[in-house]
Design an enzyme around this catalytic site. Structure first.
Site, PDB file in Angstrom:
ATOM      1  N   LYS A   1       0.844  -1.195   0.000  1.00 58.62           N
ATOM      2  CA  LYS A   1       0.000   0.000   0.000  1.00 58.62           C
ATOM      3  C   LYS A   1       0.882   1.248   0.000  1.00 58.62           C
ATOM      4  O   LYS A   1       1.686   1.445   0.902  1.00 58.62           O
ATOM      5  CB  LYS A   1      -0.920  -0.022   1.216  1.00 58.62           C
ATOM      6  CG  LYS A   1      -1.898  -1.201   1.191  1.00 58.62           C
ATOM      7  CD  LYS A   1      -2.660  -1.366   2.481  1.00 58.62           C
ATOM      8  CE  LYS A   1      -1.774  -1.899   3.595  1.00 58.62           C
ATOM      9  NZ  LYS A   1      -2.525  -2.230   4.819  1.00 58.62           N
TER      10      LYS A   1
ATOM     11  N   THR B   1      -8.236   8.522   9.174  1.00 59.72           N
ATOM     12  CA  THR B   1      -7.974   7.273   8.443  1.00 59.72           C
ATOM     13  C   THR B   1      -7.648   6.117   9.384  1.00 59.72           C
ATOM     14  O   THR B   1      -6.991   5.153   8.992  1.00 59.72           O
ATOM     15  CB  THR B   1      -6.812   7.473   7.449  1.00 59.72           C
ATOM     16  OG1 THR B   1      -5.668   7.966   8.164  1.00 59.72           O
ATOM     17  CG2 THR B   1      -7.188   8.464   6.363  1.00 59.72           C
TER      18      THR B   1
ATOM     19  N   GLY C   1      -7.759   2.806  10.991  1.00 55.15           N
ATOM     20  CA  GLY C   1      -8.321   1.510  10.616  1.00 55.15           C
ATOM     21  C   GLY C   1      -8.382   1.239   9.132  1.00 55.15           C
ATOM     22  O   GLY C   1      -9.035   0.281   8.704  1.00 55.15           O
ATOM     23  N   THR C   2      -7.678   2.043   8.323  1.00 56.08           N
ATOM     24  CA  THR C   2      -7.737   1.823   6.871  1.00 56.08           C
ATOM     25  C   THR C   2      -7.142   0.476   6.466  1.00 56.08           C
ATOM     26  O   THR C   2      -7.674  -0.208   5.589  1.00 56.08           O
ATOM     27  CB  THR C   2      -7.013   2.948   6.099  1.00 56.08           C
ATOM     28  OG1 THR C   2      -5.709   3.128   6.653  1.00 56.08           O
ATOM     29  CG2 THR C   2      -7.774   4.249   6.176  1.00 56.08           C
ATOM     30  N   GLY C   3      -6.026   0.084   7.086  1.00 56.17           N
ATOM     31  CA  GLY C   3      -5.403  -1.192   6.737  1.00 56.17           C
ATOM     32  C   GLY C   3      -6.292  -2.376   7.067  1.00 56.17           C
ATOM     33  O   GLY C   3      -6.432  -3.312   6.262  1.00 56.17           O
ATOM     34  N   CYS C   4      -6.900  -2.338   8.245  1.00 57.84           N
ATOM     35  CA  CYS C   4      -7.832  -3.399   8.655  1.00 57.84           C
ATOM     36  C   CYS C   4      -8.996  -3.483   7.674  1.00 57.84           C
ATOM     37  O   CYS C   4      -9.405  -4.561   7.236  1.00 57.84           O
ATOM     38  CB  CYS C   4      -8.375  -3.125  10.055  1.00 57.84           C
ATOM     39  SG  CYS C   4      -7.131  -2.860  11.337  1.00 57.84           S
TER      40      CYS C   4
END
Length: 259
Positions: A173, A204, A206-209
């Site tokens: 990412k 942002t 928690g974007t990865g989760c």
């Protein structure tokens, strides 16, 4: 209805971890299940405590799920200890789990390491090769490849090195630098870029989760890997663009945005 399992830590404030995963899965109109690996005391301003779930309880959760409601796809997030990682690996192999998305949560957004070197080595050696795809951010990719990444050229170089660890597909990412949020998919030596404009929203958390869960949802619905990633990117962009503003720090996304 397709069933999606998330194996991750709990975020009591609801923005990341298990809670973000369940919201994401539910937004996709799929059936959400969870195996909790750790309890955290956190909110939009930071993490203030972590309590790992006992190893036998992690295994018991996974046995109960697989023996009754077999998941069509699995997302794996925070796994902080060697024995927990090894227990998850044993169960995934025991039940021949499919469509596994591994989000290697190793480094915080500020760049701080969250796992010990021993846990990182176990993650690399035992868990990552089981993933259908892994989704490291730039900081996590740097830990895996052991050099700095400051351009798309080095994103590709790092993916090539990570692939040699037995990883089937890597989505690095690129949202942490540049004017665009360009993500790199490296699969069987092939490169695919997923480009989108950077959205001006500091919230942002928690974007990865959320992205990894959305990919798992799409894999569970039998989309191809590339389509799963593109659909997940579209979802997370909408969730960020919704401009939800909750909490005193870096707030969460709007998981209830339209797909």
């Amino acid at each position: 209805m397709k069933k999606i399992l998330t194996i991750a830590g709990s975020d009591c404030s609801g923005g990341a971890g298990i809670q973000a995963d369940i919201k994401t899965i539910t937004s996709h109109k799929l059936y959400a299940m969870s195996a909790i690996t750790a309890l955290t005391a956190q909110n939009t301003t930071g993490v203030y405590g972590i309590l790992d779930v006992p190893i036998d309880m992690v295994e018991n959760q996974l046995d109960c799920i697989f023996n009754d409601i077999r998941p069509d796809a699995i997302k794996i997030g925070m796994v902080s200890r060697v024995d927990i990682i090894q227990a998850i690996v044993r169960k995934l192999k025991q039940y021949n789990a499919q469509n596994i998305v591994v989000d290697p949560v190793m480094v915080s957004t500020s760049g701080s390491k969250l796992l010990s070197d021993e846990a990182i080595n176990t993650l690399i050696r035992e868990l990552l090769p089981l993933g259908t795809i892994i989704t490291p951010n730039i900081f996590e990719a740097q830990v895996l490849c052991k050099f700095g990444i400051d351009s798309e050229y080095f994103m590709v170089k790092s993916a090539q090195i990570i692939a040699q660890m037995g990883v089937k597909a890597i989505l690095i990412k690129g949202g942490h630098f540049g004017e665009q949020a360009n993500d790199l998919l490296y699969e069987n030596g092939n490169i695919t870029w997923f480009s989108s404009e950077r959205i001006d929203n500091p919230n942002t958390h928690g974007t990865g989760c959320t992205l990894s869960s959305a990919i798992a949802c799409n894999l569970g619905m039998e989309y191809s890997l590339k389509d799963s990633i593109q659909n997940a990117k579209n979802y997370i962009n909408s969730a960020i663009a919704a401009n939800l503003d909750i909490g005193k720090g870096r707030g969460p996304l709007n998981h209830m945005c339209k797909l």
